[in-house]
Every structure is written in C-alpha cells, then in structure tokens.
Design an enzyme around this catalytic site. Sequence first.
Site, PDB file in Angstrom:
ATOM      1  CD  GLU A   1     -67.045   5.389  -5.358  1.00 57.68           C
ATOM      2  OE1 GLU A   1     -68.093   5.172  -4.713  1.00 57.68           O
ATOM      3  OE2 GLU A   1     -65.963   5.671  -4.815  1.00 57.68           O
TER       4      GLU A   1
ATOM      5  CG  ASP B   1     -63.287   5.530  -6.433  1.00 60.23           C
ATOM      6  OD1 ASP B   1     -64.285   6.190  -6.722  1.00 60.23           O
ATOM      7  OD2 ASP B   1     -63.250   4.735  -5.474  1.00 60.23           O
TER       8      ASP B   1
ATOM      9  CD  GLU C   1     -60.192   7.664  -2.764  1.00 65.91           C
ATOM     10  OE1 GLU C   1     -60.912   8.244  -1.939  1.00 65.91           O
ATOM     11  OE2 GLU C   1     -59.760   6.508  -2.594  1.00 65.91           O
TER      12      GLU C   1
END
Length: 285
Positions: free
Chosen positions: A101, A103, A105
């Site tokens: 993953e 990311d 955010e």
Amino acid sequence: MAASATKQSLLMLASLLVLIGVATGSFYDNFDITWGAGRANIFETGQLLTCTLDKISGSGFQSKKEYLFGKIDMKIKLVAGNSAGTVTAYYLSSKGEKWDEIDFEFLGNVTGQPYVLHTNVFTGGIGNREMQFYLWFDPTADFHTYTVLWNPLNIIFLVDGIPIRVFKNNEANGVAYPKNQPMKIYSSLWEADDWATQGGKVKIDWTNAPFSASYKSFNDVDCCSRTSIWDWVTCNANSNSWMWTTLNANQLGQLKWVQDDYMIYNYCTDFKRFPQGLPTECNHN
C-alpha cells in the site's frame, strides 16, 4: 468555398477528438463508486467527482484498473472550513493478508488550522512508516495535484510536482519493496474523530455536514496496468522514462526544503518508538 468547407471539416474533427479525449479520460471510464449510497457522484461529463460525508455515512471510489508501477496524478480539493475529525484518503493498495500500500491521507482540522498530510508505505501487510507534513498552501481553497511515482527504484510522493518523500528500494539491505502485487487506486471521505485530529481530542462538528472533497484531472498515462486479474500487466511502451526516474539535484533541494520546513513527524527519527534501533531503511536513505 472548398477551403471554407475543408476548414469546417477540420474544426469538426478537432471537436470530435476533444470529445473522445474527454470520454476516455473521464471518471466514468476509470473509476467505480463503491460505497456511500449516493454520497459520491460524478459531474461535468465525467471530469469531476465528489465524495461527501454526513452523520450516516461517508463515501468512496476505486479504480477499474490495477497498477504495477506508474506515475499517477490526481487533483484534489479538500473539505473546507471546520474539517476536524474527517479524513480524506487517497491511496494505492493490493489485496490479501500481505498487501502492499502507498498512502496519502489528509487529516482535517478546526477552521484556520492546517491539514495534516499523512503518508505511509506498507509492504507484505506491514506499515509503520509514517511521515507527516503540513502544506505550504490552503488545500481547501483550490485543487492541487497529488502524485505517486512508483517504479522499481523508488516511490516518490509529490505535491504540485514537488517531492515531499522518497521510499527507496532497499531490498539489497533486506527491506521488502512493493514490486510484485498490482494495486488499485482507492479514495474515500470518512469519519475518524477517534484519532484524526489532535489524537482524537477534537471531534466532528456535525452542524457543518455534509462535508465534501472534490477530484479532477486524473492522469495515469505513464503506468503499467491491467483491467482484469486474468490479464498481464502492460506498460505504455512510448512513455517509460518514468520507470527509472529518481530525484535530480533540483528535486533533492526541493525535498530538503519541504522536509526541513513542513515535516512534522518522521518515523525514522522516532527513537522512543524504536528503542531497539530504527528500521533498516532509515539508515540507507
């Protein structure tokens, strides 16, 4: 008369090509709205997507394609005003217990206080590689471009073309690197007031709902992708210089500027968290 007719035909052809371009680059073609019961919507003939959050539910979408390396851009405008307790997530992820993953955010904040841009990299289901930043602009006032450049050498996080973080391939030093699991793009706007703002001290003010984040100008021209798990991952053979890109001298200067002036957390300097020693990649940057 013939020249005029030819000119008109060319104009019609140009208009048709523009329309074809709009259709093929649209959110309709590239993404599926996956949850939210009508709270995520596509507008402007596929060129704008919005996610909303209210007290009942947030919303989200995912890409139709899976990617194994790519330079992927998305313009995002974040929740304005008092966004405390909200999280706008934009990331790539594979499936399974040992997923990979990458990311972005965006952790909302009270009016007038800066968003926190939270980044992380997971390999084989293990993350714990958080770096957090403030931004040098108001990400709610206009759209800004957030880019993941992921290739066999490194993962580069960029904001408006400026690198903010690099995760290098350190397999030679025993560090796992995401290179085998194709990932889809996911994004969502959701409630996280148990942790998102000041460690959960500031809760969502639902009188400001519905909250909304907007997306446009998605670009995955430079990528290796597939549309089905039964297909091989294929690359754009005419545009693969990104595949071996690392930071040049100017970009290294930009990276230093961002990390010196805007980084607010770096797992590679958190000795309290890692009393037995920092993760291996922290010593091989």
